[in-house]
Enzyme design. Structure first.
Site, mmCIF file in Angstrom:
data_model
loop_
_atom_site.group_PDB
_atom_site.id
_atom_site.type_symbol
_atom_site.label_atom_id
_atom_site.label_comp_id
_atom_site.label_asym_id
_atom_site.label_seq_id
_atom_site.Cartn_x
_atom_site.Cartn_y
_atom_site.Cartn_z
ATOM 1 C CG HIS A 89 -60.028 -10.825 -33.131
ATOM 2 N ND1 HIS A 89 -58.708 -10.445 -33.260
ATOM 3 C CD2 HIS A 89 -60.253 -10.917 -31.793
ATOM 4 C CE1 HIS A 89 -58.173 -10.301 -32.068
ATOM 5 N NE2 HIS A 89 -59.091 -10.580 -31.158
ATOM 6 N NE ARG A 175 -56.397 -2.558 -21.762
ATOM 7 C CZ ARG A 175 -56.811 -3.340 -22.773
ATOM 8 N NH1 ARG A 175 -56.535 -3.022 -24.026
ATOM 9 N NH2 ARG A 175 -57.524 -4.405 -22.529
ATOM 10 C CB SER A 190 -57.956 -3.067 -27.473
ATOM 11 O OG SER A 190 -56.827 -3.735 -27.948
HETATM 12 N N1 URA Z 1 -56.459 -8.419 -27.769
HETATM 13 C C1 URA Z 1 -56.340 -7.138 -28.119
HETATM 14 O O1 URA Z 1 -55.991 -6.838 -29.253
HETATM 15 N N2 URA Z 1 -56.632 -6.198 -27.201
HETATM 16 C C2 URA Z 1 -57.025 -6.476 -25.946
HETATM 17 O O2 URA Z 1 -57.281 -5.574 -25.178
HETATM 18 C C3 URA Z 1 -57.134 -7.814 -25.590
HETATM 19 C C4 URA Z 1 -56.849 -8.772 -26.530
#
Ligand code: URA
Length: 433
Positions: A89, A175, A190
């Site tokens: 990621h 957010r 997240s």
């Molecule tokens: N990517 C995500 O999936 N969540 C976040 O809060 C920031 C970046």
């Protein structure tokens, strides 16, 4: 909106965090679940998110918050596959096309790579937008199609299904419009809730630092990386993070089809040195985490094995790996005004230019132009002569050139007395559990 049958009152939870107290596990479970059910209102959750941003959460709270978000949806299970799984990621950057060569490269070594990706928003591009510039390629797969492709090809890059961590989808959108994206506990939970729910056996995080990244300074990037590594390790996922430089773009292109073209150069054994270096660093981490310690990914780029997997991966999702990639209808160059040294190629400003040319979107429902973007002809540290091309801008809509040029005027600095930049370090640190 609260009802008498609810276990807690949202205001009590908000006040606890506002006053700097730890939330209990039961409070966290309830508030995440009640928000997903619509019992906790958006204005209450935004207030709680702001209290978390200002007062933080400790490791126990973050782990519980992450678990509650995972519990809001389905979990995938790759244990029936005949090979180990490893995923990567990236927190997102300009010119970050690494997933494209990386997924097929790692799959060469009999590791399954389930790369569930997203679309771009703002100045950073999205992996799915890049791949959608390939004629016929399809991002949406069912879970069964994904499993079959992982077994038969080894690599899949597809859209994350709506069943994974639905609480996160709702909270992230909130957010985004309440100034609370930057809270490290909320970013970490997240990202990790989706990755843990996805069911990968190991995970390598590419946490970007610099102007083109979410995290502009190294201290915060390190804290985010550490938090995510702890969450992964606590959930039984072997997790490693690399902190990598995003002060200047990766490679020489930012824009969807332009980045696919550059990725193909890497898969053909060439490509820009920084893209190759980061692809190999991440591949080695993923292979190591999956127990393939003797694998030689550089050889698999050089001898065409990674390209073979790429072609099978694209074909499996309906794409024509031999079709010409789309090109923008119009191009225009930016040239050096003076002789000198290129002392800065700023990632954020290049990302803004690519976005203004049509490569990115301002709202999630906006379309993107496949051929649009920025092609750099110089890197930081290069000597240039007045009139030499620095950048080619690509777009289907030439009225975008002026605003993109304005961004590029700040992105590229040529100093007559400038000094060649020291060699760029891509990998700035490594964090393990
Ligand atoms: N990517 C995500 O999936 N969540 C976040 O809060 C920031 C970046």
């Amino acid at each position: 909106m609260s009802s008498t049958t609810e276990a807690f009152d949202a205001v009590d939870v908000i006040v606890a965090k506002r006053d700097g107290r730890r939330l209990t596990g039961a409070q966290i479970d309830w508030v995440v679940d009640a928000y997903t059910r619509g019992v906790v209102a958006d204005e209450q959750m935004s207030s709680l998110a702001m209290a978390i941003l200002l007062n933080g959460m400790d490791r126990v709270e973050i782990a519980r918050w992450t678990a509650a978000m995972i519990a809001s949806g389905e979990r995938l299970d790759f244990s029936s596959l005949s090979r180990p799984t490893s995923d990567k990621h990236s927190t997102g950057g300009v010119g970050d096309k690494i997933t494209l060569p990386l997924a097929p490269l790692v799959a060469v070594f009999d590791v399954a790579v389930p790369q569930l990706s997203g679309r771009g928003l703002g100045h950073t591009g999205g992996t799915l937008d890049k791949l959608e510039s390939i004629p016929g390629w399809r991002a949406a797969l069912s879970n069964d199609e994904m499993m079959r492709q992982l077994e038969e090809v080894g690599a899949v890059i597809c859209q994350a299904g709506s069943g994974l961590a639905p609480a996160d989808r709702k909270l992230y959108a909130l957010r985004d419009v309440t100034g609370t994206v930057e809270a490290i506990p909320l970013i970490a939970s997240s990202i990790m809730s989706k990755k843990i729910a996805e069911g990968t056996g190991s995970l390598v995080l590419d946490v970007k630092v610099g102007s083109g990244a979410f995290m502009k300074d190294e201290t915060r990037a390190r804290e985010l990386a550490q938090t995510m590594v702890e969450l992964g390790s606590d959930a039984g996922v072997t997790t490693v993070a690399l902190l990598t430089d995003m002060s200047t773009p990766l490679g020489l292109t930012a824009g969807n089809a332009l980045e696919v073209r550059e990725s193909l150069e890497v898969l053909a054994g060439g490509g820009p040195a920084d893209v190759v270096e980061l692809t190999l660093s991440l591949a080695r981490e993923m292979l190591d985490a999956a127990g393939r310690r003797d694998a030689d990914p550089a050889a698999a780029l050089a001898d065409g094995r990674a390209m073979d997997v790429w072609r099978r991966m694209i074909r499996a999702q309906g794409g024509d790996a031999d079709a010409p990639l789309p090109v923008a209808r119009e191009t225009e160059q930016v040239v050096a005004a003076t002789d000198g040294i290129v002392t800065t190629v700023d990632a954020y400003a290049v990302g803004i230019a690519a976005w203004r040319l049509g490569a990115g979107r301002a709202r999630k429902e906006d379309p993107v132009q496949a051929g649009a973007g920025v092609e750099l002809h110089v890197r930081q540290g290069d000597a240039v002569r007045a009139g030499q091309p620095l950048v080619t801008m690509h777009t289907d809509t030439p009225d975008r050139f002026d605003r993109a040029r304005a961004a590029l005027d700040t992105a590229l600095v040529v100093e007559p007395e400038g000094r060649p930049a020291p060699d760029r370090r891509i990998v700035l640190g490594r964090i393990t559990g």
